[in-house]
Scaffold this motif. Structure first.
Motif, PDB file in Angstrom:
ATOM      1  N   LEU A  75       0.831  -1.207   0.000  1.00  0.00           N
ATOM      2  CA  LEU A  75       0.000   0.000   0.000  1.00  0.00           C
ATOM      3  C   LEU A  75       0.866   1.258   0.000  1.00  0.00           C
ATOM      4  N   SER A  76       2.066   1.149   0.552  1.00  0.00           N
ATOM      5  CA  SER A  76       2.955   2.314   0.634  1.00  0.00           C
ATOM      6  C   SER A  76       3.385   2.809  -0.738  1.00  0.00           C
ATOM      7  N   SER A  77       3.204   1.997  -1.801  1.00  0.00           N
ATOM      8  CA  SER A  77       3.549   2.466  -3.141  1.00  0.00           C
ATOM      9  C   SER A  77       2.714   3.687  -3.526  1.00  0.00           C
ATOM     10  N   LEU A  78       1.512   3.779  -2.960  1.00  0.00           N
ATOM     11  CA  LEU A  78       0.668   4.949  -3.230  1.00  0.00           C
ATOM     12  C   LEU A  78       1.319   6.222  -2.701  1.00  0.00           C
ATOM     13  N   LEU A  79       2.010   6.108  -1.572  1.00  0.00           N
ATOM     14  CA  LEU A  79       2.732   7.264  -1.036  1.00  0.00           C
ATOM     15  C   LEU A  79       3.813   7.690  -2.018  1.00  0.00           C
ATOM     16  N   GLY A  80       4.522   6.714  -2.596  1.00  0.00           N
ATOM     17  CA  GLY A  80       5.545   7.035  -3.584  1.00  0.00           C
ATOM     18  C   GLY A  80       4.966   7.755  -4.783  1.00  0.00           C
ATOM     19  N   VAL A  81       3.817   7.285  -5.265  1.00  0.00           N
ATOM     20  CA  VAL A  81       3.167   7.933  -6.403  1.00  0.00           C
ATOM     21  C   VAL A  81       2.786   9.377  -6.066  1.00  0.00           C
ATOM     22  N   LEU A  82       2.198   9.573  -4.883  1.00  0.00           N
ATOM     23  CA  LEU A  82       1.756  10.909  -4.491  1.00  0.00           C
ATOM     24  C   LEU A  82       2.926  11.870  -4.291  1.00  0.00           C
ATOM     25  N   LEU A  83       4.089  11.324  -3.940  1.00  0.00           N
ATOM     26  CA  LEU A  83       5.268  12.176  -3.735  1.00  0.00           C
ATOM     27  C   LEU A  83       5.815  12.747  -5.036  1.00  0.00           C
ATOM     28  N   ILE A  84       5.435  12.172  -6.160  1.00  0.00           N
ATOM     29  CA  ILE A  84       6.024  12.580  -7.440  1.00  0.00           C
ATOM     30  C   ILE A  84       5.785  14.059  -7.733  1.00  0.00           C
ATOM     31  N   MET A  85       4.563  14.536  -7.530  1.00  0.00           N
ATOM     32  CA  MET A  85       4.273  15.946  -7.837  1.00  0.00           C
ATOM     33  C   MET A  85       5.156  16.878  -7.017  1.00  0.00           C
ATOM     34  N   ARG A  86       5.354  16.562  -5.729  1.00  0.00           N
ATOM     35  CA  ARG A  86       6.181  17.417  -4.880  1.00  0.00           C
ATOM     36  C   ARG A  86       7.665  17.268  -5.231  1.00  0.00           C
ATOM     37  N   HIS A 122       8.768  18.990  -8.314  1.00  0.00           N
ATOM     38  CA  HIS A 122       8.766  20.456  -8.195  1.00  0.00           C
ATOM     39  C   HIS A 122      10.166  20.965  -7.843  1.00  0.00           C
ATOM     40  N   HIS A 123      10.967  20.094  -7.218  1.00  0.00           N
ATOM     41  CA  HIS A 123      12.311  20.472  -6.785  1.00  0.00           C
ATOM     42  C   HIS A 123      13.416  19.736  -7.555  1.00  0.00           C
ATOM     43  N   LEU A 124      13.097  18.551  -8.066  1.00  0.00           N
ATOM     44  CA  LEU A 124      14.079  17.739  -8.768  1.00  0.00           C
ATOM     45  C   LEU A 124      13.629  17.494 -10.201  1.00  0.00           C
ATOM     46  N   SER A 125      14.573  17.126 -11.063  1.00  0.00           N
ATOM     47  CA  SER A 125      14.199  16.705 -12.404  1.00  0.00           C
ATOM     48  C   SER A 125      13.533  15.334 -12.320  1.00  0.00           C
ATOM     49  N   LYS A 126      12.871  14.923 -13.401  1.00  0.00           N
ATOM     50  CA  LYS A 126      12.236  13.599 -13.408  1.00  0.00           C
ATOM     51  C   LYS A 126      13.298  12.513 -13.274  1.00  0.00           C
ATOM     52  N   LYS A 127      14.428  12.698 -13.921  1.00  0.00           N
ATOM     53  CA  LYS A 127      15.519  11.722 -13.821  1.00  0.00           C
ATOM     54  C   LYS A 127      15.992  11.595 -12.378  1.00  0.00           C
ATOM     55  N   GLN A 128      16.225  12.715 -11.713  1.00  0.00           N
ATOM     56  CA  GLN A 128      16.685  12.686 -10.327  1.00  0.00           C
ATOM     57  C   GLN A 128      15.639  12.050  -9.415  1.00  0.00           C
ATOM     58  N   THR A 129      14.360  12.320  -9.706  1.00  0.00           N
ATOM     59  CA  THR A 129      13.278  11.738  -8.902  1.00  0.00           C
ATOM     60  C   THR A 129      13.243  10.221  -9.060  1.00  0.00           C
ATOM     61  N   MET A 130      13.407   9.743 -10.300  1.00  0.00           N
ATOM     62  CA  MET A 130      13.426   8.295 -10.520  1.00  0.00           C
ATOM     63  C   MET A 130      14.653   7.660  -9.880  1.00  0.00           C
ATOM     64  N   GLN A 131      15.796   8.327  -9.935  1.00  0.00           N
ATOM     65  CA  GLN A 131      16.997   7.801  -9.275  1.00  0.00           C
ATOM     66  C   GLN A 131      16.761   7.666  -7.774  1.00  0.00           C
ATOM     67  N   LEU A 132      16.111   8.651  -7.185  1.00  0.00           N
ATOM     68  CA  LEU A 132      15.775   8.587  -5.765  1.00  0.00           C
ATOM     69  C   LEU A 132      14.866   7.397  -5.482  1.00  0.00           C
ATOM     70  N   GLY A 133      13.888   7.166  -6.370  1.00  0.00           N
ATOM     71  CA  GLY A 133      12.985   6.034  -6.200  1.00  0.00           C
ATOM     72  C   GLY A 133      13.720   4.699  -6.222  1.00  0.00           C
ATOM     73  N   GLY A 148       9.513   3.206  -3.057  1.00  0.00           N
ATOM     74  CA  GLY A 148      10.370   3.421  -4.226  1.00  0.00           C
ATOM     75  C   GLY A 148       9.724   2.944  -5.505  1.00  0.00           C
ATOM     76  N   ASN A 149       9.042   1.792  -5.446  1.00  0.00           N
ATOM     77  CA  ASN A 149       8.338   1.284  -6.627  1.00  0.00           C
ATOM     78  C   ASN A 149       7.329   2.292  -7.143  1.00  0.00           C
ATOM     79  N   GLY A 150       6.597   2.903  -6.214  1.00  0.00           N
ATOM     80  CA  GLY A 150       5.588   3.883  -6.607  1.00  0.00           C
ATOM     81  C   GLY A 150       6.195   5.073  -7.324  1.00  0.00           C
ATOM     82  N   ILE A 151       7.330   5.543  -6.843  1.00  0.00           N
ATOM     83  CA  ILE A 151       8.008   6.682  -7.488  1.00  0.00           C
ATOM     84  C   ILE A 151       8.455   6.299  -8.894  1.00  0.00           C
ATOM     85  N   VAL A 152       9.086   5.139  -9.025  1.00  0.00           N
ATOM     86  CA  VAL A 152       9.641   4.725 -10.319  1.00  0.00           C
ATOM     87  C   VAL A 152       8.546   4.481 -11.349  1.00  0.00           C
TER      88      VAL A 152
END
Length: 440
Positions: free
Chosen positions: A277-288, A291-302, A335-339
């Motif tokens: 269920l925590s993957s939903l948290l990862g998905v929701l974090l993407i918009m925020r 806003h501060h990181l590039s999409k590449k950097q966000t996926m690397q974090l994930g 992390g799965n949710g972010i990626v």
């Protein structure tokens, strides 16, 4: 190409777009998580036969992904290029989903033939209703933040249903079957398929394609291929998608075997899956995060978060600590949710990048999503079933030491290696250059 300041979509359309992924995942998640178990422990196929079936199906699906992509790019319809596929293929998809979990009383050869026909058919139809979800995205809006929002909504809906299926499938099988797993799996997939059909048709009714450049929308294949070779971001993200679904298939399919044969607690599978269920948290974090990181950097974090979660899971396995194992599943799922939430968004960017080269081929470029899914699931299924077969796996019996070792290899070590490969591959994604071309 400048981003439009005005957002083109409204919430009914956004939710309907997101529900298209929920619809597909009702069947897809049941297929990826439980079909191998269904084939070996319920339907009675050998693990080796199932392994060959999975690789044949995925090779076919790889070809079908490209075919569907080309079909989308060559579709001339009053509904657009991608949208009509929801209408044309929704019902056949639901029917084949049900047939895949039908268990006719055939001979061993007859059972295998039935499995091939239904599973191969389902694979083609899944691609036909899933590829348009990705290909239609860059035509819905030209606003970069709105594209990200739509991608997040899609993945939130899709991940929610993945979790629902992972947690509730076995209880539903028990409820509908009353101890008869064949009957339980059948009625569970009937319910999922009917809901899926309704949601796919709802997507057709509500979504719209707004931005198609007709001068470059139907280019010859040779020009499309030339653009693909030059579209390095697309190549990189395609490899990352493949690796993501490879590790997902290996882990998902091994989970039930780990709890059943290593822990002797198959009843804990729904509880373990509930932590995803925590993957939903990862998905929701993407918009925020974006806003501060590039999409590449966000996926690397994930991916890094996935790695940390997998290390915790490994500790839980080898220290025999269930709380630590569950904590690992929870962190890994964030992390799965972010990626996975970024996948369709980053593919949309590669479609827009292709347009700067004079080619609008959203069908072919978006087919990389299903291409990666099919290749990853196929190879993942082959690895899991093949290694089990080599180790001497016997369904519904105590397993030998070699098989238990293979279960740990699939559940712990292979995922760690694949996450590192994902991180290394993403390093070559040149997002800055691509966005300069798109916005310049």
């Amino acid at each position: 190409m400048k981003d439009e300041s005005k957002w083109q979509t409204r919430w009914p359309e956004r939710i309907s777009y997101g529900l298209s992924d929920a619809a597909d995942n009702l069947v897809f998640q049941m297929m990826t998580t439980y079909l191998l178990f269904f084939y070996t422990d319920v339907y009675g196929l050998g693990a080796g036969a199932a392994a060959i079936l999975f690789i044949v199906a995925r090779v076919a699906d790889v070809v079908e992904s490209l075919i569907i992509g080309l079909m989308i790019d060559r579709t001339h319809s009053k509904y657009g290029k991608s949208r009509p596929f929801f209408l044309w293929y929704a019902l056949p998809y639901a029917i084949f989903a049900i047939l895949t979990f039908v268990t006719p009383d055939f001979s061993a050869t007859g059972k295998l033939i039935w499995a091939y026909i239904t599973y191969l058919g389902l694979g083609f139809l899944y691609t036909a209703v899933n590829s348009p979800i990705t290909s239609i995205l860059p035509t819905m809006t030209r606003n970069s933040r709105e594209l990200t929002l739509l991608g997040v909504i899609r993945q939130f809906c899709g991940s929610s249903v993945q979790i629902i299926v992972a947690v509730f499938t076995l209880p539903l099988v028990a409820l509908f079957g009353g101890g008869n797993q064949r009957q339980g799996f059948f009625w569970t997939i009937v319910v999922f398929s009917i809901i899926s059909l309704i949601l796919i048709l709802n997507t057709f009714v509500h979504v719209r394609e707004r931005f198609t450049d007709h001068e470059i929308a139907h280019q010859p294949l040779r020009k499309v291929v030339k653009m693909l070779r030059q579209n390095r971001p697309w190549i990189v993200i395609s490899i990352v998608i493949f690796l993501f679904w490879l590790v997902t298939a290996i882990k998902n399919q091994t989970t039930i075997y780990y709890f059943k044969y290593t822990l002797h607690a198959s009843g804990l599978v729904p509880l373990a899956n509930s932590f995803t269920l925590s993957s939903l948290l990862g998905v929701l974090l993407i918009m925020r995060l974006t806003h501060h990181l590039s999409k590449k950097q966000t996926m690397q974090l994930g991916i890094i978060v996935e790695l940390v979660g997998q290390l915790l899971l490994s500790g839980g396995v080898y220290l025999n600590l269930l709380p630590l194992l569950f904590a690992g599943i929870l962190v890994n799922s964030v992390g799965n949710g972010i990626v996975v939430g970024l996948v369709s968004i980053m593919i949309a960017d590669t479609v827009r990048y292709g347009m700067t080269m004079g080619i609008q081929a959203e069908g072919v470029l978006a087919s990389t999503d299903d291409f990666g899914v099919n290749m990853g699931l196929g190879l993942g299924g082959l690895i899991t079933a093949g290694l089990f077969d080599l180790a001497g796996y016997v369904p519904n019996h105590a397993q030998n030491a070699a098989t238990l070792g293979m279960i740990n290899l699939n559940y712990v070590w292979l995922p760690l290696v694949i996450y590192l490969l994902m991180l290394a591959t993403l390093h070559f994604y040149n997002e800055e250059k691509m966005l300069l071309e798109i916005n310049g």
